[in-house]
Design a protein around this motif. Sequence first.
Motif, PDB file in Angstrom:
ATOM      1  N   LEU A 117       0.830  -1.202   0.000  1.00 18.39           N
ATOM      2  CA  LEU A 117       0.000   0.000   0.000  1.00 18.39           C
ATOM      3  C   LEU A 117       0.866   1.255   0.000  1.00 18.39           C
ATOM      4  CD1 LEU A 117      -2.742   1.370   0.181  1.00 18.39           C
ATOM      5  CD2 LEU A 117      -2.676   1.059   2.663  1.00 18.39           C
ATOM      6  N   ALA A 118       1.970   1.216   0.766  1.00 20.02           N
ATOM      7  CA  ALA A 118       2.882   2.370   0.792  1.00 20.02           C
ATOM      8  C   ALA A 118       3.496   2.609  -0.585  1.00 20.02           C
ATOM      9  CB  ALA A 118       3.977   2.134   1.829  1.00 20.02           C
ATOM     10  N   LEU A 119       3.803   1.534  -1.296  1.00 23.39           N
ATOM     11  CA  LEU A 119       4.368   1.670  -2.641  1.00 23.39           C
ATOM     12  C   LEU A 119       3.364   2.308  -3.585  1.00 23.39           C
ATOM     13  CD1 LEU A 119       6.575   1.091  -4.756  1.00 23.39           C
ATOM     14  CD2 LEU A 119       5.616  -1.207  -5.001  1.00 23.39           C
ATOM     15  N   VAL A 120       2.118   1.847  -3.543  1.00 19.41           N
ATOM     16  CA  VAL A 120       1.082   2.410  -4.409  1.00 19.41           C
ATOM     17  C   VAL A 120       0.864   3.892  -4.106  1.00 19.41           C
ATOM     18  CG1 VAL A 120      -1.368   2.312  -5.011  1.00 19.41           C
ATOM     19  CG2 VAL A 120      -0.063   0.193  -4.748  1.00 19.41           C
ATOM     20  N   LEU A 121       0.773   4.243  -2.829  1.00 23.29           N
ATOM     21  CA  LEU A 121       0.578   5.649  -2.452  1.00 23.29           C
ATOM     22  C   LEU A 121       1.781   6.506  -2.854  1.00 23.29           C
ATOM     23  CD1 LEU A 121      -1.108   5.302   1.063  1.00 23.29           C
ATOM     24  CD2 LEU A 121      -2.176   5.917  -1.118  1.00 23.29           C
ATOM     25  N   SER A 122       2.977   5.919  -2.784  1.00 23.11           N
ATOM     26  CA  SER A 122       4.180   6.657  -3.205  1.00 23.11           C
ATOM     27  C   SER A 122       4.119   6.988  -4.688  1.00 23.11           C
ATOM     28  CB  SER A 122       5.431   5.832  -2.899  1.00 23.11           C
ATOM     29  OG  SER A 122       5.583   5.631  -1.507  1.00 23.11           O
ATOM     30  N   LEU A 123       3.666   6.036  -5.495  1.00 21.39           N
ATOM     31  CA  LEU A 123       3.538   6.296  -6.932  1.00 21.39           C
ATOM     32  C   LEU A 123       2.474   7.362  -7.199  1.00 21.39           C
ATOM     33  CD1 LEU A 123       3.779   2.666  -8.403  1.00 21.39           C
ATOM     34  CD2 LEU A 123       5.596   4.371  -8.146  1.00 21.39           C
ATOM     35  N   LEU A 124       1.402   7.346  -6.415  1.00 22.92           N
ATOM     36  CA  LEU A 124       0.370   8.382  -6.559  1.00 22.92           C
ATOM     37  C   LEU A 124       0.913   9.760  -6.188  1.00 22.92           C
ATOM     38  CD1 LEU A 124      -2.802   6.569  -5.151  1.00 22.92           C
ATOM     39  CD2 LEU A 124      -2.299   7.156  -7.536  1.00 22.92           C
ATOM     40  N   ILE A 125       1.761   9.807  -5.154  1.00 20.70           N
ATOM     41  CA  ILE A 125       2.392  11.078  -4.782  1.00 20.70           C
ATOM     42  C   ILE A 125       3.240  11.597  -5.939  1.00 20.70           C
ATOM     43  CG2 ILE A 125       4.135  12.126  -3.272  1.00 20.70           C
ATOM     44  CD1 ILE A 125       3.115  10.263  -1.048  1.00 20.70           C
ATOM     45  N   GLY A 126       3.980  10.697  -6.582  1.00 17.99           N
ATOM     46  CA  GLY A 126       4.777  11.096  -7.740  1.00 17.99           C
ATOM     47  C   GLY A 126       3.913  11.603  -8.879  1.00 17.99           C
ATOM     48  N   VAL A 128       0.938  13.021  -8.619  1.00 21.83           N
ATOM     49  CA  VAL A 128       0.422  14.343  -8.238  1.00 21.83           C
ATOM     50  C   VAL A 128       1.502  15.409  -8.402  1.00 21.83           C
ATOM     51  CG1 VAL A 128      -0.450  15.718  -6.302  1.00 21.83           C
ATOM     52  CG2 VAL A 128      -1.330  13.410  -6.683  1.00 21.83           C
ATOM     53  N   ALA A 129       2.732  15.075  -7.993  1.00 22.62           N
ATOM     54  CA  ALA A 129       3.829  16.037  -8.147  1.00 22.62           C
ATOM     55  C   ALA A 129       4.084  16.343  -9.615  1.00 22.62           C
ATOM     56  CB  ALA A 129       5.099  15.483  -7.489  1.00 22.62           C
ATOM     57  N   GLY A 130       4.061  15.296 -10.464  1.00 22.15           N
ATOM     58  CA  GLY A 130       4.242  15.518 -11.894  1.00 22.15           C
ATOM     59  C   GLY A 130       3.110  16.331 -12.490  1.00 22.15           C
ATOM     60  N   ALA A 131       1.866  16.067 -12.036  1.00 20.31           N
ATOM     61  CA  ALA A 131       0.716  16.828 -12.530  1.00 20.31           C
ATOM     62  C   ALA A 131       0.802  18.291 -12.097  1.00 20.31           C
ATOM     63  CB  ALA A 131      -0.574  16.190 -12.017  1.00 20.31           C
ATOM     64  N   TRP A 132       1.277  18.518 -10.887  1.00 29.47           N
ATOM     65  CA  TRP A 132       1.448  19.894 -10.376  1.00 29.47           C
ATOM     66  C   TRP A 132       2.393  20.682 -11.288  1.00 29.47           C
ATOM     67  CZ3 TRP A 132       0.155  23.500  -6.732  1.00 29.47           C
ATOM     68  CH2 TRP A 132       1.101  24.468  -6.398  1.00 29.47           C
ATOM     69  N   GLN A 133       3.533  20.088 -11.592  1.00 27.44           N
ATOM     70  CA  GLN A 133       4.494  20.783 -12.450  1.00 27.44           C
ATOM     71  C   GLN A 133       4.000  20.847 -13.889  1.00 27.44           C
ATOM     72  OE1 GLN A 133       8.771  20.327 -10.459  1.00 27.44           O
ATOM     73  NE2 GLN A 133       8.148  18.435 -11.460  1.00 27.44           N
ATOM     74  N   GLY A 134       3.382  19.764 -14.357  1.00 25.72           N
ATOM     75  CA  GLY A 134       2.882  19.751 -15.728  1.00 25.72           C
ATOM     76  C   GLY A 134       1.814  20.794 -15.960  1.00 25.72           C
ATOM     77  N   GLY A 311       6.840  12.147 -13.180  1.00 23.05           N
ATOM     78  CA  GLY A 311       6.625  12.117 -11.741  1.00 23.05           C
ATOM     79  C   GLY A 311       6.467  10.695 -11.218  1.00 23.05           C
ATOM     80  N   VAL A 312       5.719   9.856 -11.934  1.00 23.84           N
ATOM     81  CA  VAL A 312       5.529   8.465 -11.509  1.00 23.84           C
ATOM     82  C   VAL A 312       6.862   7.707 -11.539  1.00 23.84           C
ATOM     83  CG1 VAL A 312       4.420   6.271 -12.083  1.00 23.84           C
ATOM     84  CG2 VAL A 312       3.121   8.403 -12.223  1.00 23.84           C
ATOM     85  N   LEU A 313       7.644   7.912 -12.599  1.00 33.02           N
ATOM     86  CA  LEU A 313       8.930   7.220 -12.697  1.00 33.02           C
ATOM     87  C   LEU A 313       9.908   7.711 -11.634  1.00 33.02           C
ATOM     88  CD1 LEU A 313       9.446   6.982 -16.564  1.00 33.02           C
ATOM     89  CD2 LEU A 313       8.632   5.232 -14.986  1.00 33.02           C
ATOM     90  N   ALA A 314       9.874   9.000 -11.319  1.00 35.78           N
ATOM     91  CA  ALA A 314      10.726   9.520 -10.248  1.00 35.78           C
ATOM     92  C   ALA A 314      10.319   8.923  -8.906  1.00 35.78           C
ATOM     93  CB  ALA A 314      10.648  11.047 -10.201  1.00 35.78           C
ATOM     94  N   ALA A 315       9.014   8.753  -8.695  1.00 31.73           N
ATOM     95  CA  ALA A 315       8.545   8.128  -7.461  1.00 31.73           C
ATOM     96  C   ALA A 315       8.990   6.680  -7.378  1.00 31.73           C
ATOM     97  CB  ALA A 315       7.018   8.212  -7.381  1.00 31.73           C
ATOM     98  N   LEU A 316       8.900   5.964  -8.486  1.00 26.80           N
ATOM     99  CA  LEU A 316       9.362   4.569  -8.510  1.00 26.80           C
ATOM    100  C   LEU A 316      10.858   4.493  -8.235  1.00 26.80           C
ATOM    101  CD1 LEU A 316       8.845   1.579  -9.008  1.00 26.80           C
ATOM    102  CD2 LEU A 316       9.106   2.019 -11.474  1.00 26.80           C
ATOM    103  N   ALA A 317      11.626   5.393  -8.863  1.00 28.93           N
ATOM    104  CA  ALA A 317      13.065   5.434  -8.606  1.00 28.93           C
ATOM    105  C   ALA A 317      13.352   5.765  -7.145  1.00 28.93           C
ATOM    106  CB  ALA A 317      13.734   6.459  -9.525  1.00 28.93           C
ATOM    107  N   GLY A 318      12.533   6.645  -6.550  1.00 33.65           N
ATOM    108  CA  GLY A 318      12.707   6.978  -5.141  1.00 33.65           C
ATOM    109  C   GLY A 318      12.471   5.781  -4.245  1.00 33.65           C
ATOM    110  N   CYS A 319      11.460   4.965  -4.560  1.00 36.67           N
ATOM    111  CA  CYS A 319      11.202   3.755  -3.776  1.00 36.67           C
ATOM    112  C   CYS A 319      12.335   2.752  -3.939  1.00 36.67           C
ATOM    113  CB  CYS A 319       9.873   3.139  -4.207  1.00 36.67           C
ATOM    114  SG  CYS A 319       8.421   4.106  -3.754  1.00 36.67           S
TER     115      CYS A 319
END
Length: 409
Positions: A117-126, A128-134, A311-319
């Motif tokens: 669940l933490a992994l899924v939420l982390s990808l969602l955070i990424g 949202v961050a990508g959408a914010w900048q986009g 953003g999603v790929l950066a979140a995955l790389a962060g995990c």
Amino acid sequence: MTTTTTPPRGASPTPSERLSTGALLLRSVRANMRQYGMLVALAFIVLLFQIWTDGTLLLPNNVSNLIQQNGYILILAMGMMIVIIAGHIDLSVGSLVAFVGAMAAVMMVKGDMPWVLALVLSLLIGAVAGAWQGFFIAYVGIPSFIVTLAGMLLFRGLTQIVLEGQSLAPFPDGFQNIAKGFIPEMGPYTQYHNPTLVLGLVAIVFLLLREWRDRRRQLAYDLDTLPQGLWVAKCVAMTAAVVAFTLTLASFHGVPVVMLIMCALLLLLGYVMRNAVVGRHVYALGGNKAAAQLSGVKDKHVTFLVFVNMGVLAALAGCVYAARLNAGTPQAGLNFELEAIAASFIGGASMSGGVGTVMGAVIGGLVLGVLNNGMSLVGIGTDYQQVIKGLVLLAAVGFDVWNKRKIGR
């Protein structure tokens, strides 16, 4: 009245036919010069350090370590390549890696949240961050350099706030296996890792079928194709490379989990960029934005999706990075954006946009990864390593500029 004669079957080709074959080969090499050049450079670097380290570089344990060490950079490089193809840049990915790793640590260590669940939420955070900048880049019209520079400062500061300047650890074993784990062994005992052998066989069949399908399509549309002998030699070389790599991994613990993740991303993103409409629109925007807009490309929508993907790929790389460290740390992700940008340009991206492939980003990342690993094995200091990597990047971009000028002439 002139008549033409057909040469008997089995006769040797005429000089004009031989010239045609050579011209086809030369045209193919020129069309893929940057990628072929990087493949040759990668092979040369591997051979150099294999000799220099007395065979240590290609030992099975070091090859697995090389993959796990560079997994997060290769993931970032794939996303960065797409951003650069679209004609933009993203300076925030290193800070986003740190922020997502920090949030994952808070959720699992402080919140006792299940790691899936933490992994899924982390990808969602990424996302949202990508959408914010986009949103600011695509719809408000602020240049990507400015928006992502602000994002770099923003996410780095949020990381410090979330972690309160301290590291959080440890993580559950399942989460750590994302970066450190291997696919489990199955089947009867052999000298090799059985699932890895099966995956290697699947990879060979997939590559050969794709080559055969592409060649059939080229012949059906009367496009230039490699002569049959050279095409067969290319297929044999690809098969030999996959067999050697498979046996190397299978003689240790098998395929690392992070490698499966990277291969899945490579296939998915490569297909999207080659065959999907949105991928073609990304190339069109980077190549000529005005012409793409006149052709009906929804430039704002495509740009927005490009940064959500990043953003999603950066979140995955962060995990993956946090799992490898087994901790969320405030200093995570430092200079990762520079590594990803360097890998993209070494792998064939162009400063003007519209040029590059996802596979090229992986090749560029491997060039940097092998350089780092090889120089560390032979005892070259980190100061000299930075100098050498800078020269490699300068040479790659210089080659791109020289090649474009040559084609223009």
